[in-house]
Design a protein around this motif. Structure first.
Motif, short mmCIF file in Angstrom:
data_model
loop_
_atom_site.label_atom_id
_atom_site.label_comp_id
_atom_site.label_asym_id
_atom_site.label_seq_id
_atom_site.Cartn_x
_atom_site.Cartn_y
_atom_site.Cartn_z
N SER A 104 0.88 -1.19 0.01
CA SER A 104 -0.07 -0.22 -0.02
C SER A 104 0.92 1.28 -0.12
CB SER A 104 -0.83 -0.09 1.19
OG SER A 104 -1.73 0.94 1.16
N SER B 75 -1.05 -1.91 -4.84
CA SER B 75 -2.60 -2.13 -5.10
C SER B 75 -3.44 -1.51 -3.95
CB SER B 75 -2.75 -3.52 -5.10
OG SER B 75 -2.58 -4.16 -3.96
N MET B 76 -2.94 -0.47 -3.24
CA MET B 76 -3.68 0.27 -2.29
C MET B 76 -3.06 1.54 -1.86
SD MET B 76 -5.83 -1.32 1.13
CE MET B 76 -4.48 -1.22 2.25
N GLU C 290 -6.16 3.75 -11.34
CA GLU C 290 -7.40 2.70 -11.39
C GLU C 290 -7.11 1.47 -10.57
OE1 GLU C 290 -9.36 2.08 -15.05
OE2 GLU C 290 -9.33 4.34 -15.55
N GLN C 291 -5.75 1.18 -10.55
CA GLN C 291 -5.43 -0.34 -9.85
C GLN C 291 -5.52 -0.14 -8.38
OE1 GLN C 291 -3.92 1.22 -12.35
NE2 GLN C 291 -2.45 -0.06 -13.51
N TRP D 151 -6.72 0.53 -4.87
CA TRP D 151 -7.94 0.58 -3.82
C TRP D 151 -7.62 1.67 -3.05
CZ3 TRP D 151 -11.89 -3.29 -2.79
CH2 TRP D 151 -11.87 -4.38 -3.81
N THR D 152 -8.49 2.43 -2.41
CA THR D 152 -8.19 3.53 -1.61
C THR D 152 -8.71 3.50 -0.10
OG1 THR D 152 -8.16 4.86 -3.42
CG2 THR D 152 -8.03 6.06 -1.54
N LYS E 250 -13.23 6.14 -6.90
CA LYS E 250 -12.71 4.64 -6.73
C LYS E 250 -13.97 3.88 -6.85
CE LYS E 250 -8.60 5.28 -6.44
NZ LYS E 250 -7.37 4.89 -7.47
N GLU F 20 -16.12 1.14 -5.90
CA GLU F 20 -16.18 -0.22 -5.05
C GLU F 20 -14.91 -0.32 -4.60
OE1 GLU F 20 -18.03 -3.60 -6.47
OE2 GLU F 20 -19.98 -2.67 -6.57
N LYS F 21 -13.71 0.48 -5.01
CA LYS F 21 -12.45 0.41 -4.51
C LYS F 21 -12.20 1.33 -3.41
CE LYS F 21 -10.24 -1.77 -8.71
NZ LYS F 21 -9.24 -1.79 -9.62
N ARG G 265 -15.65 -4.86 1.24
CA ARG G 265 -14.33 -4.28 0.50
C ARG G 265 -13.16 -4.67 1.03
NH1 ARG G 265 -17.07 1.36 -1.73
NH2 ARG G 265 -19.07 0.55 -2.37
N ARG H 174 -10.54 -6.98 -0.79
CA ARG H 174 -9.02 -6.62 -1.18
C ARG H 174 -7.90 -7.73 -0.73
NH1 ARG H 174 -4.89 -5.69 -3.05
NH2 ARG H 174 -5.89 -7.18 -4.28
#
Length: 393
Positions: free
Chosen positions: A195, A215-216, A242-243, A245-246, A267, A269-270, A345, A349
């Protein structure tokens, strides 16, 4: 047959649809979900029912702390059980920037308790290592000690992972280091989620980190400089990736509503919630001594700030339920979406077994919530089931 659990039935309003349902639980899993048609059941008296909360970032709670060494015996076990009353059924103990030996000691203590206590071992989905591979710059570094900040080091990380018995599942890294790209690739190949957080990285460094497997974003918008170039800057770059997640802290203090709204819009659903709770969470308002920030003040409103600099936050003390409540009460999203940001979510992840939520066959980590008027009253945890067993109240 001696371990056979009795069948359990729960009634409530489905957290996504509001429809009255009956959930049947058998042997720790959801067996079936059926609509309630009983005219004698008054819907307004039913609690909301949904999946238990999953918190990717908990530093401490109710005086217990994963970063005050030596860690008090049974901290992981006690925190596991204390978090039930907050609706948290799975979580990631978070170890922050410290010396090599201190991090080794902390992750080893958590791992040992997870092996000795099956209840804690089930609730702790992994360890989150937040640092020391972060930015050395003031602002971006946040409250982390500059003394122990260092470049990403795969060999060192492997030693910590060995002490953690493989339980480190998330590591927060700043891509600004020359060593970051290779480190991120190695972590990703090893199944450890990387992350981006506490960073002063340039746009191209963010892009390379994402390409390498990051990825986060860790508590997006916090652990950042107070003033940034209009554009480009590392916040825009993370939003645009876009990759990624937040994760956000939605306690009403860490981020303005406008930022929360933009993150959720971009984001989709991320976007997910974290508490980033520190040891003063769940404690009475007052002045306390912090091992990293000197004297801190916890206000009756739930804001934690430095005693000598009230404008500066000293950490988060609000749990996921407060984040859900804030998003709904401010009209930023529906109850269902806020609930999923705190449960489905983050589980998805991290590929946790509970990521399917309220579905037949899923682990019965179930939360009952009393919330008569989402715009006025605060929600109240009415019941928590962990693997089909009532653990709160």
């Amino acid at each position: 047959m001696g371990n056979e659990q009795p069948e359990i039935q729960l009634q409530g309003l489905h957290y996504l649809t509001g429809d009255p349902i009956r959930i049947t639980i058998h042997q720790g899993r959801i067996d079936s979900i059926a609509p309630l048609n009983n005219l004698e059941v008054e819907q307004q008296q039913l609690p909301w029912v949904g999946p238990g909360f999953v918190d990717l970032q908990i530093n401490g709670y109710a005086g217990l702390d994963f970063n005050s060494l030596p860690i008090t015996p049974h901290t992981t076990s006690r925190m596991t059980r204390a978090l039930w009353k907050e609706g948290v059924t799975r979580f990631f103990p978070t170890v922050i920037t410290n010396s090599e030996e201190a991090i080794k000691e902390a992750v080893a203590a958590i791992a040992q308790e997870c092996e000795e206590d099956p209840v804690a071992g089930d609730a702790v989905a992994g360890i989150h290592l937040e640092g020391p591979f972060i930015s050395p710059e003031d602002g971006a570094r946040g409250a982390h000690s500059r003394l122990y900040v260092r470049p990403p080091d795969w060999t060192l990380f492997q030693r910590w992972q060995e002490s953690a018995r493989g339980r480190i599942k998330i590591v927060t890294v700043s891509p600004e280091w020359a060593e970051a790209e290779d480190f991120i690739r190695r972590c990703t190949d090893a199944g450890v989620l990387v992350s981006i957080g506490h960073t002063a990285a340039a746009p191209d460094q963010i892009a390379r980190a994402v390409a390498a497997g990051a990825s986060m974003s860790t508590h997006f918008g916090n652990g950042a400089h107070p003033v940034l170039p209009r554009h480009p800057n590392y916040l825009w770059e993370q939003l645009a990736a876009e990759q990624l997640w937040t994760s956000v802290i939605a306690d009403g203090f860490h981020l303005p509503d406008a930022v929360l709204k933009v993150v959720m819009k971009v984001k989709g659903e991320k976007a997910l919630l974290v508490s980033d709770a520190v040891m003063f969470s769940g404690m009475q308002a007052g002045t306390y001594e912090s091992h990293i920030g000197g004297k801190v003040v916890l206000t009756p409103e739930g804001r934690l700030h430095l005693a000598e600099q009230p404008q500066l936050l000293a950490g988060s003390v609000q749990m996921l339920l407060k984040g859900v409540s804030h998003l709904v009460r401010r009209g930023l999203c529906s109850l269902g979406e806020a609930w999923e940001m705190a449960s489905i979510r983050p589980a998805r992840r991290l590929s946790l077994p509970v990521s399917s939520g309220l579905q037949p066959g899923a682990p019965a980590d179930v939360l009952l919530l009393d919330w008569r008027d989402g715009e006025v009253a605060e929600p109240r945890i009415a019941g928590v089931y962990k693997n089909g067993v009532s653990v709160f109240p």
